[in-house]
Design an enzyme around this catalytic site. Structure first.
Site, short mmCIF file in Angstrom:
data_model
loop_
_atom_site.label_atom_id
_atom_site.label_comp_id
_atom_site.label_asym_id
_atom_site.label_seq_id
_atom_site.Cartn_x
_atom_site.Cartn_y
_atom_site.Cartn_z
N ARG A 224 4.43 0.59 -6.44
CA ARG A 224 4.33 -0.36 -5.32
C ARG A 224 3.29 -1.44 -5.59
O ARG A 224 3.24 -2.45 -4.89
CB ARG A 224 3.97 0.38 -4.03
CG ARG A 224 5.02 1.40 -3.58
CD ARG A 224 4.46 2.34 -2.54
NE ARG A 224 4.28 1.71 -1.26
CZ ARG A 224 5.20 1.69 -0.29
NH1 ARG A 224 6.36 2.26 -0.50
NH2 ARG A 224 4.97 1.09 0.86
N LYS B 183 11.54 -14.20 -13.54
CA LYS B 183 11.30 -13.04 -14.41
C LYS B 183 10.18 -13.34 -15.39
O LYS B 183 9.26 -12.55 -15.58
CB LYS B 183 12.57 -12.68 -15.19
CG LYS B 183 13.59 -11.93 -14.40
CD LYS B 183 13.27 -10.48 -14.20
CE LYS B 183 12.87 -10.04 -12.82
NZ LYS B 183 13.27 -10.63 -11.63
N HIS C 100 15.55 -37.03 -12.91
CA HIS C 100 14.95 -37.51 -11.65
C HIS C 100 13.48 -37.13 -11.57
O HIS C 100 12.92 -37.09 -10.48
CB HIS C 100 15.74 -36.95 -10.47
CG HIS C 100 17.17 -37.40 -10.46
ND1 HIS C 100 17.56 -38.66 -10.09
CD2 HIS C 100 18.29 -36.76 -10.86
CE1 HIS C 100 18.87 -38.78 -10.22
NE2 HIS C 100 19.34 -37.64 -10.69
N TRP D 237 -3.05 -2.37 -1.76
CA TRP D 237 -2.70 -3.71 -2.30
C TRP D 237 -3.40 -4.68 -1.36
O TRP D 237 -3.02 -4.83 -0.20
CB TRP D 237 -1.18 -3.89 -2.27
CG TRP D 237 -0.71 -5.12 -2.96
CD1 TRP D 237 -0.51 -5.30 -4.30
CD2 TRP D 237 -0.39 -6.37 -2.35
NE1 TRP D 237 -0.06 -6.57 -4.56
CE2 TRP D 237 0.01 -7.26 -3.37
CE3 TRP D 237 -0.38 -6.83 -1.04
CZ2 TRP D 237 0.40 -8.57 -3.13
CZ3 TRP D 237 0.01 -8.14 -0.79
CH2 TRP D 237 0.38 -8.99 -1.83
N LYS E 49 5.99 -3.93 -5.52
CA LYS E 49 7.43 -3.75 -5.63
C LYS E 49 8.12 -4.10 -4.32
O LYS E 49 9.20 -4.66 -4.32
CB LYS E 49 7.76 -2.30 -5.99
CG LYS E 49 9.24 -2.02 -6.16
CD LYS E 49 9.85 -2.86 -7.26
CE LYS E 49 11.33 -2.63 -7.42
NZ LYS E 49 11.95 -3.58 -8.38
N GLU F 128 6.70 -13.70 -13.57
CA GLU F 128 6.08 -12.53 -12.92
C GLU F 128 5.62 -11.48 -13.92
O GLU F 128 4.73 -10.70 -13.60
CB GLU F 128 6.98 -11.94 -11.85
CG GLU F 128 8.25 -11.32 -12.31
CD GLU F 128 9.02 -10.68 -11.14
OE1 GLU F 128 8.40 -10.18 -10.20
OE2 GLU F 128 10.25 -10.72 -11.19
N CYS G 231 0.83 -1.20 0.00
CA CYS G 231 0.00 0.00 0.00
C CYS G 231 0.87 1.27 0.00
O CYS G 231 1.97 1.27 0.50
CB CYS G 231 -0.90 0.01 1.23
SG CYS G 231 -1.94 -1.43 1.33
N GLU H 272 16.23 -17.55 -11.45
CA GLU H 272 15.89 -16.12 -11.63
C GLU H 272 15.25 -15.91 -13.00
O GLU H 272 14.28 -15.17 -13.14
CB GLU H 272 17.14 -15.27 -11.45
CG GLU H 272 17.01 -13.82 -11.90
CD GLU H 272 15.89 -13.04 -11.19
OE1 GLU H 272 15.35 -13.52 -10.18
OE2 GLU H 272 15.57 -11.94 -11.69
N ASN I 62 -0.85 1.11 5.90
CA ASN I 62 -0.04 0.14 5.16
C ASN I 62 0.43 -0.89 6.18
O ASN I 62 1.02 -0.53 7.20
CB ASN I 62 1.16 0.81 4.49
CG ASN I 62 2.02 -0.22 3.75
OD1 ASN I 62 1.51 -1.24 3.29
ND2 ASN I 62 3.32 0.03 3.66
N GLY I 63 0.16 -2.16 5.91
CA GLY I 63 0.59 -3.23 6.82
C GLY I 63 -0.55 -4.21 7.04
O GLY I 63 -1.51 -4.25 6.27
C1 AGP Z 1 11.73 -9.44 -8.21
O1 AGP Z 1 11.57 -9.39 -9.62
C2 AGP Z 1 10.43 -9.57 -7.51
N1 AGP Z 1 9.64 -8.42 -7.76
C3 AGP Z 1 10.53 -9.94 -6.05
O2 AGP Z 1 10.85 -11.31 -6.01
C4 AGP Z 1 11.57 -9.19 -5.17
O3 AGP Z 1 12.86 -9.53 -5.57
C5 AGP Z 1 11.39 -9.64 -3.71
O4 AGP Z 1 10.09 -9.26 -3.29
C6 AGP Z 1 12.42 -9.06 -2.75
O5 AGP Z 1 12.31 -7.66 -2.74
P1 AGP Z 1 13.49 -6.80 -2.02
O6 AGP Z 1 14.74 -7.05 -2.83
O7 AGP Z 1 13.02 -5.39 -2.07
O8 AGP Z 1 13.63 -7.34 -0.62
#
Ligand code: AGP
Length: 606
Positions: free
Chosen positions: A27, A482, A501, A74, A601, A485, A2, A478, A98-99
């Site tokens: 965010r 990418k 396996h 959010w 984010k 997401e 949020c 990774e 927020n929280g």
């Molecule tokens: C990365 O592409 C993602 N958006 C997500 O996995 C992110 O890396 C993760 O939430 C950790 O965020 P931070 O690095 O701000 O702690």
């Protein structure tokens, strides 16, 4: 997560708040709202969907008032609709949050028995009504907020308006960040300083447990014991041209292209400006380091996994990568002679912050690798290294990841050199190869046309597999993240040696496999996996170098030839085409690349 904005000044609040909320769109959110006070009367407007819906509604029916609060939500509890959007009100209070209020159910039941009513499914709605219950027992606004803080459990950043109090905003934070902005004739509140870019760069960062009364005349801050306290102001240099997409269609593409510069900045900050000067290295190495824990979430966790390979190779001690949300709950054994390294782009990720606190309570030597100045993790770490990647707007982390890797590899190199497990010649060679990296990353970005063809090939596939060995295994994880997401295509990173396996059962003509195979000591074994996939009709996309292409390029659907580099540096270089592949596949599918569905984010709640 949020986004929160508060404004108190000489102008109408709503247009200022709307523009500031737009700076917090990165965010991630699914509804938005605003409340103002006009001659003592509370006004509120909330809409689901994007901020434009709220802005349009305010054009139709403006709400007046020179003091206001705004919010992008959010959803954690309750559907993303108008009824659950913030601000939430009681009869005389409006609040944004927020929280997560973890004990909201008990509080709600208690308030219902007292005759208070609720209109939403959210945890947040208990906040204004709990504070109202104290006001109804003759508490002053700040007293009522202080009493409520003693009842609320969980993480909260709160910003309140009280009917009849046209010159007072009250705020409180526990676990979720909150900043106060100062201008000559106005005061601001925001979830993070970026929300105030272009409005002010004069920022006060509230500490955990702080609350404050903000008015035109004064700012009174209270500490966790609700005693008055002073907090210093910081000038935070935020580029006021807040939406610098330049000539890029999306922040993600811009940030991918920024990587030659961001990697250069990271290297410069470590080796030239001395972030890793002798004193810092002395401090890190002051105690014997017999074990390294590397902890993060998501992409930051994959950086930790890659770094664990580097640390074992360069420092010759055990190194383990841990998912922060697991580490903090499994009673991980940490010894005082462990070095615990926490990696986080935002420095506000709830699980990583909690893991840092767990390690600190175990008296572990801790260090954070961060990108966001003055974030919670920086304040709570023994020491921190900045990756200097610059603000990363896109939810998908790209330049922050390669800068995290650059800092982590440099750290392992320097500690190894200090401990004598890296010779002078090895140090010089690897350092020189690191300084060559920006140029090579730029060359790989130049493969975009080939990558666009691959994106067209995979964009309608039901799933994509990524495989690699050694450092290419966490790199494949990774790459899969990418793609997942930003394109919503299921993707999975698999250790190539694990294929037989079980996972090889996934292979068929509709499921392509991206094979990461630089021509190093694991190349032949990885190519044997490629052949096994081809033998079962699976399409293959090979990422290798010129030597690898000669040996294995003939039996692939696509092959990308990357510059041949020191094997240690391959994760940083091989990540870049995977970022571009995810980006071009997402744009091919017409998706909202910078703000993928359901994602935020910075995950500042568990
Ligand atoms: C990365 O592409 C993602 N958006 C997500 O996995 C992110 O890396 C993760 O939430 C950790 O965020 P931070 O690095 O701000 O702690």
């Amino acid at each position: 997560m949020c986004g929160i904005i508060g404004y108190l000044g000489p102008h109408q609040a709503s247009p200022i708040i709307i523009e500031a909320l737009r700076r917090l769109e990165y965010r991630g959110y699914d509804s938005a709202g605003i409340a103002t006070l006009d001659n003592g009367t509370l006004n509120r407007r909330r809409t689901s969907g994007r901020i434009n819906n709220l802005a349009d509604s305010l054009v139709q029916e403006p709400i007046r008032g020179k003091i206001g609060i705004g919010h992008t939500r959010w959803a954690t509890h309750g559907l993303p609709n108008e009824q659950n959007a913030h601000p939430h009100n009681s009869c005389s209070i409006s609040v944004v949050h927020n929280g997560i209020i973890e004990n909201f159910k008990q509080i709600k039941e208690n308030l219902l028995t007292q005759g208070y009513e609720f209109s939403s499914e959210t945890d947040t709605e208990v906040v204004p009504i709990l504070v109202q219950s104290f006001i109804d027992r003759n508490a002053k606004p700040i007293e009522a907020v202080h009493q409520a803080m003693k009842v609320l459990q969980g993480q909260f950043a709160l910003c309140f308006l009280f009917a009849g109090e046209d010159d007072v905003i009250i705020v409180a934070r526990q676990g979720s960040p909150l900043v106060i902005g100062h201008d000559q004739d106005a005061m601001f509140v925001a979830s993070d300083a970026l929300g105030l870019a272009g409005l002010t760069d004069n920022i006060t960062y509230l500490e955990d447990g702080d609350s404050a009364i903000i008015s035109q005349q004064e700012l009174i801050i209270f500490d966790v014991n609700q005693k008055p306290v002073s907090r210093s102001k910081t000038i935070v240099s935020i580029d006021s041209a807040v939406n610098p997409k330049g000539n890029y269609k999306h922040f993600m593409l811009k940030e991918i292209h920024e990587q030659p510069e961001s990697i250069s900045r990271a290297l410069e900050s470590l080796f030239q400006s001395g972030q890793l000067n002798d004193q810092t290295v002395d401090q890190i190495c002051q105690q014997p380091i017999n074990w390294v824990n590397l902890i993060g979430c998501g992409t930051a966790y994959y950086a930790c996994q890659i770094a664990s390979y580097w640390f074992e190779k360069l420092i010759k001690i055990p190194a383990r990568a841990e998912i922060a949300s697991e580490f903090r709950y499994r009673n991980a054994v940490i010894k005082p002679d462990d070095l615990s390294i926490f990696v986080s782009q935002s420095g506000e990720t709830a699980d990583t912050l909690a893991a840092l606190r767990y390690a600190r309570d175990c008296h572990s030597n801790n260090l954070s690798i961060l990108n966001n100045p003055a974030c919670s993790m920086e304040r709570e770490s023994q020491r921190a290294l900045s990756i200097h990647a610059g603000f990363e707007f896109s939810v998908a982390s790209t330049k922050a990841f390669t800068s995290q890797l650059t800092v982590l590899l440099s750290l392992g190199l320097i500690i190894g050199y200090r401990k004598g497990t890296v010779t002078h010649e090895e140090f010089s060679t690897i350092k020189s190869d690191l300084f060559e990296l920006p140029k090579l990353v730029d060359a790989v970005i130049g493969l975009r046309d080939d990558i666009i063809k691959i994106a067209e090939f995979i964009s309608d596939c039901p799933a994509v597999i990524f495989i690699g060995r050694g450092l290419m295994y966490p790199t494949s994880l990774e790459g899969a993240l990418k793609l997942k997401e930003v394109t919503y295509i299921h993707a999975e990173g698999i250790a190539a040696g694990e294929l037989k396996h079980g996972p090889i059962a996934l292979v068929d003509k509709t499921v392509p496999t991206v094979v990461l195979a630089p021509s190093n000591d694991l190349f032949v074994k990885t190519i044997s996996n490629l052949k096994e996939i081809r033998a079962r009709g699976g399409p293959v996309i090979l990422l290798t170098d010129s030597e690898g292409l000669v040996q294995a390029g003939d039996d692939t659907n696509f092959a990308l030839t990357l510059p041949k580099i020191n094997p240690l540096l391959t994760p940083i270089l091989y990540t870049v085409p995977l970022q571009l592949l995810a980006y071009f596949t997402a744009t091919k599918k017409g998706l909202d690349v910078d703000k993928p569905r359901h994602l935020a984010k910075s995950v500042t709640v568990e």
